[in-house]
Enzyme design. Structure first.
Site, PDB file in Angstrom:
ATOM      1  CE1 TYR A  70      -3.289   3.087   1.098  1.00  0.00           C
ATOM      2  CE2 TYR A  70      -1.870   3.410   2.925  1.00  0.00           C
ATOM      3  CZ  TYR A  70      -2.796   3.613   2.225  1.00  0.00           C
ATOM      4  OH  TYR A  70      -3.207   4.877   2.536  1.00  0.00           O
TER       5      TYR A  70
HETATM    6  N1  LIG Z   1      -7.288   4.929   6.991  1.00  0.00           N
HETATM    7  C1  LIG Z   1      -6.110   5.784   7.226  1.00  0.00           C
HETATM    8  O1  LIG Z   1      -5.846   5.848   8.507  1.00  0.00           O
HETATM    9  C2  LIG Z   1      -5.680   6.479   6.126  1.00  0.00           C
HETATM   10  C3  LIG Z   1      -4.607   7.368   6.418  1.00  0.00           C
HETATM   11  C4  LIG Z   1      -4.064   8.320   5.439  1.00  0.00           C
HETATM   12  C5  LIG Z   1      -4.540   8.210   4.178  1.00  0.00           C
HETATM   13  N2  LIG Z   1      -5.611   7.350   3.723  1.00  0.00           N
HETATM   14  C6  LIG Z   1      -5.928   7.351   2.608  1.00  0.00           C
HETATM   15  O2  LIG Z   1      -7.236   8.119   2.392  1.00  0.00           O
HETATM   16  C7  LIG Z   1      -7.970   7.603   1.570  1.00  0.00           C
HETATM   17  C8  LIG Z   1      -9.619   7.706   1.713  1.00  0.00           C
HETATM   18  O3  LIG Z   1      -9.854   7.477   2.995  1.00  0.00           O
HETATM   19  P1  LIG Z   1     -11.324   7.137   3.383  1.00  0.00           P
HETATM   20  O4  LIG Z   1     -11.421   6.367   4.646  1.00  0.00           O
HETATM   21  O5  LIG Z   1     -12.390   8.123   2.622  1.00  0.00           O
HETATM   22  O6  LIG Z   1     -11.634   5.581   2.528  1.00  0.00           O
HETATM   23  P2  LIG Z   1     -12.636   4.810   2.071  1.00  0.00           P
HETATM   24  O7  LIG Z   1     -14.057   5.033   2.763  1.00  0.00           O
HETATM   25  O8  LIG Z   1     -12.195   3.313   2.094  1.00  0.00           O
HETATM   26  O9  LIG Z   1     -13.300   5.162   0.473  1.00  0.00           O
HETATM   27  C9  LIG Z   1     -12.419   4.722  -0.569  1.00  0.00           C
HETATM   28  C10 LIG Z   1     -13.384   4.616  -1.499  1.00  0.00           C
HETATM   29  O10 LIG Z   1     -12.735   3.952  -2.873  1.00  0.00           O
HETATM   30  C11 LIG Z   1     -13.660   3.207  -3.749  1.00  0.00           C
HETATM   31  N3  LIG Z   1     -13.090   2.306  -4.683  1.00  0.00           N
HETATM   32  C12 LIG Z   1     -12.566   1.140  -4.384  1.00  0.00           C
HETATM   33  N4  LIG Z   1     -12.172   0.355  -5.434  1.00  0.00           N
HETATM   34  C13 LIG Z   1     -12.493   1.383  -6.611  1.00  0.00           C
HETATM   35  C14 LIG Z   1     -12.507   0.898  -7.856  1.00  0.00           C
HETATM   36  N5  LIG Z   1     -12.166  -0.178  -8.464  1.00  0.00           N
HETATM   37  N6  LIG Z   1     -13.029   1.790  -8.760  1.00  0.00           N
HETATM   38  C15 LIG Z   1     -13.786   2.915  -8.214  1.00  0.00           C
HETATM   39  N7  LIG Z   1     -13.688   3.290  -6.768  1.00  0.00           N
HETATM   40  C16 LIG Z   1     -13.196   2.315  -5.768  1.00  0.00           C
HETATM   41  C17 LIG Z   1     -14.569   2.695  -2.639  1.00  0.00           C
HETATM   42  O11 LIG Z   1     -15.819   2.182  -3.106  1.00  0.00           O
HETATM   43  P3  LIG Z   1     -16.893   1.481  -2.420  1.00  0.00           P
HETATM   44  O12 LIG Z   1     -17.537   2.372  -1.688  1.00  0.00           O
HETATM   45  O13 LIG Z   1     -17.694   0.685  -3.541  1.00  0.00           O
HETATM   46  O14 LIG Z   1     -16.027   0.263  -1.750  1.00  0.00           O
HETATM   47  C18 LIG Z   1     -14.753   3.560  -1.536  1.00  0.00           C
HETATM   48  O15 LIG Z   1     -15.819   4.386  -1.643  1.00  0.00           O
HETATM   49  C19 LIG Z   1      -7.797   5.901   1.733  1.00  0.00           C
HETATM   50  O16 LIG Z   1      -8.169   5.003   0.674  1.00  0.00           O
HETATM   51  C20 LIG Z   1      -6.350   5.961   1.937  1.00  0.00           C
HETATM   52  O17 LIG Z   1      -5.522   5.620   0.799  1.00  0.00           O
HETATM   53  C21 LIG Z   1      -6.099   6.372   4.896  1.00  0.00           C
END
Ligand SMILES: NC(=O)c1ccc[n+]([C@@H]2O[C@H](COP(=O)([O-])OP(=O)(O)OC[C@H]3O[C@@H](n4cnc5c(N)ncnc54)[C@H](OP(=O)(O)O)[C@@H]3O)[C@@H](O)[C@H]2O)c1
Length: 212
Positions: A126
């Site tokens: 990742y």
């Molecule tokens: N978790 C942490 O602590 C952290 C820290 C720093 C940065 N981040 C980054 O911040 C990002 C956003 O965070 P979040 O919490 O808003 O993430 P999230 O809720 O997991 O949202 C990610 C979205 O991406 C979509 N997705 C997945 N596969 C896809 C595809 N093939 N085509 C189109 N869309 C797709 C998902 O769709 P579905 O709704 O259909 O599943 C989901 O709606 C994370 O993905 C990560 O990279 C995370």
């Protein structure tokens, strides 16, 4: 502005749509699952189906907009393969669509410390995927801004952040990340900057102006 968001049903994105709407923007919500369309619409974005893993060219779904936000991610529980196909390749496909459609502005939701490998093997994939996506964006020739939040929480927004090129590890509510992304979209002068983002002491607009 007309703004398209990839990963529009994601947790940050769902908090971002209403802010962008109240700032006077039109929002296109790119989603992979048609069952999410009503929720995304209720949050203020016009849903358009776009699965970045099954489509090589997503330019038609992206359409003619003024700015793009990459808010997608394979998410927790996904394996190494999907870190690559969503977090890296998906971001690059959105860059390709930007170039094809003549869209200059691209705001990336990245992640802090991705050049410092830690955690298990999947987490390291990742980190590498996010790092390569950010590098591709920095070299894309687009008007990019990369925001690299620390650990995300579902706490209520604090409205106080720390923002800078290299911060100590920390956490931040998703709602504050959404507010920062919205502010950045209204500040074209933030193009060409990559910043870490955590909760902190400064108001969002003040922190961004100080980081410029
Ligand atoms: N978790 C942490 O602590 C952290 C820290 C720093 C940065 N981040 C980054 O911040 C990002 C956003 O965070 P979040 O919490 O808003 O993430 P999230 O809720 O997991 O949202 C990610 C979205 O991406 C979509 N997705 C997945 N596969 C896809 C595809 N093939 N085509 C189109 N869309 C797709 C998902 O769709 P579905 O709704 O259909 O599943 C989901 O709606 C994370 O993905 C990560 O990279 C995370």
């Amino acid at each position: 502005m007309k703004i398209a968001i990839l990963g529009a049903h994601g947790q940050i994105a769902m908090l971002l749509h209403p802010i962008l709407r109240s700032n006077g923007h039109e929002v296109i919500g790119l989603i992979r699952n048609p069952e999410h369309a009503d929720e995304v619409q209720s949050a203020g974005a016009r849903p358009v189906i776009c699965d970045v893993e099954t489509q090589d060219d997503i330019s038609e779904a992206v359409g003619k907009v003024d700015a793009l936000v990459f808010a997608a991610g394979a998410g927790p529980g996904s394996g190494a393969d999907r870190k690559w196909t969503v977090d890296r390749d998906g971001a690059i496909k959105l860059m390709d669509a930007a170039k094809k459609n003549g869209i200059r502005r691209y705001v990336m939701i990245g992640a802090m410390k991705v050049e410092e490998p830690r955690g298990n093997e999947v987490f390291q994939v990742y980190q590498k995927a996010k790092s390569e996506a950010d590098k591709a964006l920095r070299e894309s020739g687009l008007d990019w801004t990369i925001i690299r939040p620390g650990r995300l929480t579902d706490d209520l927004p604090k409205g106080r952040i720390a923002l800078g090129p290299d911060l100590e590890s920390g956490e931040i509510p998703r709602a504050d990340v959404a507010a920062v992304v919205a502010e950045i979209l209204d500040m074209p002068e933030t193009a060409g900057y990559q910043w870490d983002l955590t909760s902190g002491d400064s108001q969002i607009d003040v922190a961004i102006r100080q980081a410029l």
